[in-house]
Design an enzyme around this catalytic site. Structure first.
Site, PDB file in Angstrom:
ATOM      1  N   GLU A 122       0.709  -1.318   0.357  1.00  0.00           N
ATOM      2  CA  GLU A 122       0.014   0.169  -0.047  1.00  0.00           C
ATOM      3  C   GLU A 122       0.788   1.416   0.240  1.00  0.00           C
ATOM      4  O   GLU A 122       0.992   2.248   1.318  1.00  0.00           O
ATOM      5  CB  GLU A 122      -0.971  -0.070   0.989  1.00  0.00           C
ATOM      6  CG  GLU A 122      -1.710  -0.984   1.024  1.00  0.00           C
ATOM      7  CD  GLU A 122      -2.086  -1.438   2.015  1.00  0.00           C
ATOM      8  OE1 GLU A 122      -2.795  -0.213   3.180  1.00  0.00           O
ATOM      9  OE2 GLU A 122      -3.893  -1.809   2.577  1.00  0.00           O
ATOM     10  N   ASN A 125       1.885  -4.918  -3.390  1.00  0.00           N
ATOM     11  CA  ASN A 125       0.378  -5.310  -3.066  1.00  0.00           C
ATOM     12  C   ASN A 125      -0.148  -4.186  -2.799  1.00  0.00           C
ATOM     13  O   ASN A 125       0.181  -2.660  -2.582  1.00  0.00           O
ATOM     14  CB  ASN A 125       0.368  -6.220  -1.500  1.00  0.00           C
ATOM     15  CG  ASN A 125      -0.801  -7.141  -1.481  1.00  0.00           C
ATOM     16  OD1 ASN A 125      -1.216  -7.055  -2.068  1.00  0.00           O
ATOM     17  ND2 ASN A 125      -1.121  -6.685  -0.599  1.00  0.00           N
ATOM     18  N   HIS A 148     -10.308  -5.823  -2.391  1.00  0.00           N
ATOM     19  CA  HIS A 148     -11.406  -6.097  -1.389  1.00  0.00           C
ATOM     20  C   HIS A 148     -12.828  -5.018  -1.271  1.00  0.00           C
ATOM     21  O   HIS A 148     -12.909  -3.738  -1.991  1.00  0.00           O
ATOM     22  CB  HIS A 148     -11.465  -4.954   0.277  1.00  0.00           C
ATOM     23  CG  HIS A 148     -10.268  -5.894   1.206  1.00  0.00           C
ATOM     24  ND1 HIS A 148     -10.270  -7.032   1.391  1.00  0.00           N
ATOM     25  CD2 HIS A 148      -8.760  -5.797   0.698  1.00  0.00           C
ATOM     26  CE1 HIS A 148      -8.736  -7.012   1.907  1.00  0.00           C
ATOM     27  NE2 HIS A 148      -7.970  -6.368   1.877  1.00  0.00           N
ATOM     28  N   GLU A 189      -6.214 -10.237  -1.971  1.00  0.00           N
ATOM     29  CA  GLU A 189      -6.867 -10.476  -0.609  1.00  0.00           C
ATOM     30  C   GLU A 189      -8.442 -10.541  -0.758  1.00  0.00           C
ATOM     31  O   GLU A 189      -9.220  -9.437   0.134  1.00  0.00           O
ATOM     32  CB  GLU A 189      -6.298  -8.661   0.540  1.00  0.00           C
ATOM     33  CG  GLU A 189      -4.814  -8.778   0.712  1.00  0.00           C
ATOM     34  CD  GLU A 189      -4.882  -7.674   1.716  1.00  0.00           C
ATOM     35  OE1 GLU A 189      -5.155  -7.287   1.923  1.00  0.00           O
ATOM     36  OE2 GLU A 189      -3.004  -7.514   1.475  1.00  0.00           O
ATOM     37  N   ASP A 248     -12.129 -10.379  -1.042  1.00  0.00           N
ATOM     38  CA  ASP A 248     -13.181 -10.398  -0.173  1.00  0.00           C
ATOM     39  C   ASP A 248     -14.509  -9.508  -0.680  1.00  0.00           C
ATOM     40  O   ASP A 248     -14.346  -8.532  -1.356  1.00  0.00           O
ATOM     41  CB  ASP A 248     -13.418 -10.604   1.038  1.00  0.00           C
ATOM     42  CG  ASP A 248     -12.565  -9.266   1.812  1.00  0.00           C
ATOM     43  OD1 ASP A 248     -12.659  -7.851   1.065  1.00  0.00           O
ATOM     44  OD2 ASP A 248     -12.429  -9.428   2.734  1.00  0.00           O
TER      45      ASP A 248
END
Ligand code: G3I
Length: 398
Positions: free
Chosen positions: A212, A253, A289, A317, A319
Site C-alpha cells: 500500500e 501489493n 476488497h 486479499e 472479499d
C-alpha cells in the site's frame, strides 16, 4: 421380564446416544463409518462430499433417511461438487488460497477446512509476519506466529505468501514514531526485510515486500518511509528481499488499483521505473476488497495492462462485502461478483493465483472495520458454503 425389557430400552438408548457425534464432530462424508447423527442442538451439515460436521443450530427441514443432515438452512446455498483449489488448478492457476490468523488456529472446525488442499493450496498469515509482530523492538525478532502458519502450510503441502515487509500500518512505535536520518532508516529497512525474508527463505512462494505505497489519488503515501527516504525505500526493500531469498517472487501489493485510474497508473509507472533501473520486481498484488454490486468494470483490462509489463499478478486479499442483513438477492449478486472477479483472473494467463482474505465470515476483518457490513466470504460464520463458493468455481470454469 419387566427388568429385562427396561434394560433393553436403556441399552438401546445408550447405543443411540453413543452413536451421535458431538458438537463439531464428524457425522458423515465419503469413507466415514462413524456416527451420522448429531447431539441435540447441532445439525449434521455437509461441508463437502468428504466431510460432514455437527454444527450448532437446528434442522430447518425434516431429516431424510433417519439422518439430520441439512445444508445452509433456508438461505440459498452452494451446490458445487469441486473444491476451489481443484477448480483453480484445473484452470491452470498456481493456487487458490486463504488468509488465516493465529488466534483462529485453535478453532478445530475452522482448521479442519483450512487444511483441505482441495479447497486451499496456499495460505497467507493475516497479521503474524507484519512489522509489529516480527520486530516489536529494534533488533528483537519474533517469528513464532509466522512459524505457526508456515509450519501448518508445510504440513499440508500448501504454498505461503509472505505478508509483508514494509507497510505504513501495524508498525511498532519505535518505527512509526522514530526520528531517523536517511542512513539510519535505510539500515533499519534493510535489516528488517533481510531478517524476516531470510528466516522463511525456501518456505515462501511470494512476498508482499511493499504494501500500500500510494494514496487513492496516485500520490505517494506520507509515512515514515517516504518522508525520510522518498521513493528510495522501495528499491531498498526489494533488493534486501532478493538477496535474502533469491527464489521468492517479490510483489508490491495495494488496493484500489484493480480498476484503471490514477492509483493504477501510479503503480504501473512505479513498476516500469523499477524495471528500467534493474530493481527486482516479479509481481503485483490486487487486494480486491470489493463491495457487492460495485466491481470495477475495467478489472480484466487492468489485469492485462499489468501483466503486459512481464510481471505476474495475483489477487491477494479477495472479499466482497455487503450491507447486512444478507438477503437472498445480495447473496446471489455476491455469487455473480465472485464469478466475475475469478473469471477476469482466469481469462489472463499472467494472473497466477487467488487468495481470499479468510474463507469464513466468522473471522472476516470486515464487520469490525465497516459498521453494518459483512458476509464478505464464501463460507458463512457457521462454516456453511454460500452461493459465492459456486461463483468462484464457475469463474474458474469460464
Ligand atoms: O494484536 C492486538 C491484540 O494484542 C489486542 O488485544 C487486540 C484488541 O483489539 O488487537 C490486536 O490487534 C489487532 C490485529 O488485527 C491483530 O488481531 C488490531 O486491533 C486490528 O486492527 C488488526 O486488524 C488487521 C488489519 O489488517 C490492520 O490493518 C486485520 O486483522 C487484518 O486482516 C488486516 O489485513 C489488511 C492487510 O494486511 C492489508 N490490506 C488490507 C487488509 C484488511 O484491512
Amino acid at each position: 421380564m419387566r427388568f429385562s425389557a427396561s434394560f433393553s430400552v436403556l441399552f438401546a438408548f445408550v447405543s443411540y446416544a453413543a452413536a451421535q457425534s458431538a458438537e463439531w464432530g464428524q457425522c458423515g462424508g465419503i469413507g466415514w463409518t462413524g456416527a451420522t447423527t448429531c447431539v441435540s442442538g447441532t445439525v449434521c451439515t455437509e461441508l463437502n462430499s468428504y466431510y460432514s460436521q455437527c454444527l450448532p443450530g437446528t434442522a430447518t427441514t425434516a431429516p431424510s433417511g433417519g439422518s439430520s443432515t441439512t445444508s445452509a438452512a433456508s438461505a440459498p446455498s452452494s451446490t458445487a461438487t469441486v473444491g476451489l483449489a481443484v477448480a483453480a488448478k484445473a484452470a491452470g492457476k498456481t493456487y487458490f488460497g486463504s488468509a488465516t490468523d493465529n488466534p483462529e488456529l485453535t478453532d478445530t472446525a475452522y482448521v479442519t477446512i483450512l487444511n483441505q488442499t482441495s479447497e486451499f493450496m496456499q495460505l497467507t498469515p493475516g497479521n503474524s509476519m507484519k512489522w509489529d509482530a516480527t520486530e516489536p523492538e529494534q533488533g528483537v525478532f519474533d517469528f513464532s506466529g509466522g512459524d505457526q502458519v508456515v509450519n501448518l502450510a508445510k504440513a499440508n503441502g500448501q504454498l505461503v505468501r509472505g505478508h509483508n515487509c514494509v507497510w505504513y500500518n501495524q508498525l511498532p512505535s519505535w518505527v512509526s514514531g522514530g526520528s531517523f536520518t536517511a542512513a539510519e532508516l535505510t539500515s533499519i529497512v534493510q535489516t528488517h526485510c533481510s531478517t524476516i525474508v531470510s528466516h522463511w527463505a525456501g518456505d515462501i512462494y511470494s512476498w508482499d515486500v511493499i504494501n500500500e505505497p500510494f494514496n487513492d489519488d496516485g500520490t505517494w503515501r506520507s509515512d515514515v518511509f517516504y518522508n525520510t527516504l522518498g521513493t528510495d525505500y522501495v528499491p531498498l526493500a526489494l533488493q534486501a528481499a532478493r538477496a535474502a531469498d533469491p527464489n521468492a517472487k517479490l510483489y508490491i501489493n495495494d488496493y484500489n488499483i484493480e480498476g484503471s485510474g490514477a492509483k493504477a497508473t501510479a503503480m504501473l509507472n512505479l513498476i516500469k521505473s523499477l524495471q528500467s533501473q534493474g530493481v527486482p520486481i516479479d509481481g503485483v498484488g490486487f487486494q480486491c476488497h470489493f463491495i457487492v454490486g460495485e466491481l470495477p468494470s475495467t478489472l480484466q483490462t487492468n489485469i492485462e495492462a499489468f501483466t503486459a509489463l512481464g510481471i505476474e499478478l495475483a489477487i491477494t486479499e479477495l472479499d466482497i462485502r455487503m450491507t447486512l442483513p444478507a438477503t437472498d438477492a445480495l447473496l446471489e449478486q455476491q455469487k455473480q461478483d465472485y464469478q466475475t472477479v475469478i473469471g477476469a483472473c482466469n481469462a489472463v494467463e499472467g494472473c497466477i493465483g487467488v487468495t481470499i482474505w479468510d474463507y469464513t465470515d466468522k473471522y472476516s476483518w470486515v464487520p469490525s472495520t465497516f459498521s453494518g457490513q459483512g458476509a464478505a466470504c464464501p463460507w458463512d460464520e457457521n462454516f456453511v458454503r454460500k452461493p459465492a463458493y459456486d461463483g468462484i468455481v464457475a469463474g474458474f470454469q469460464s
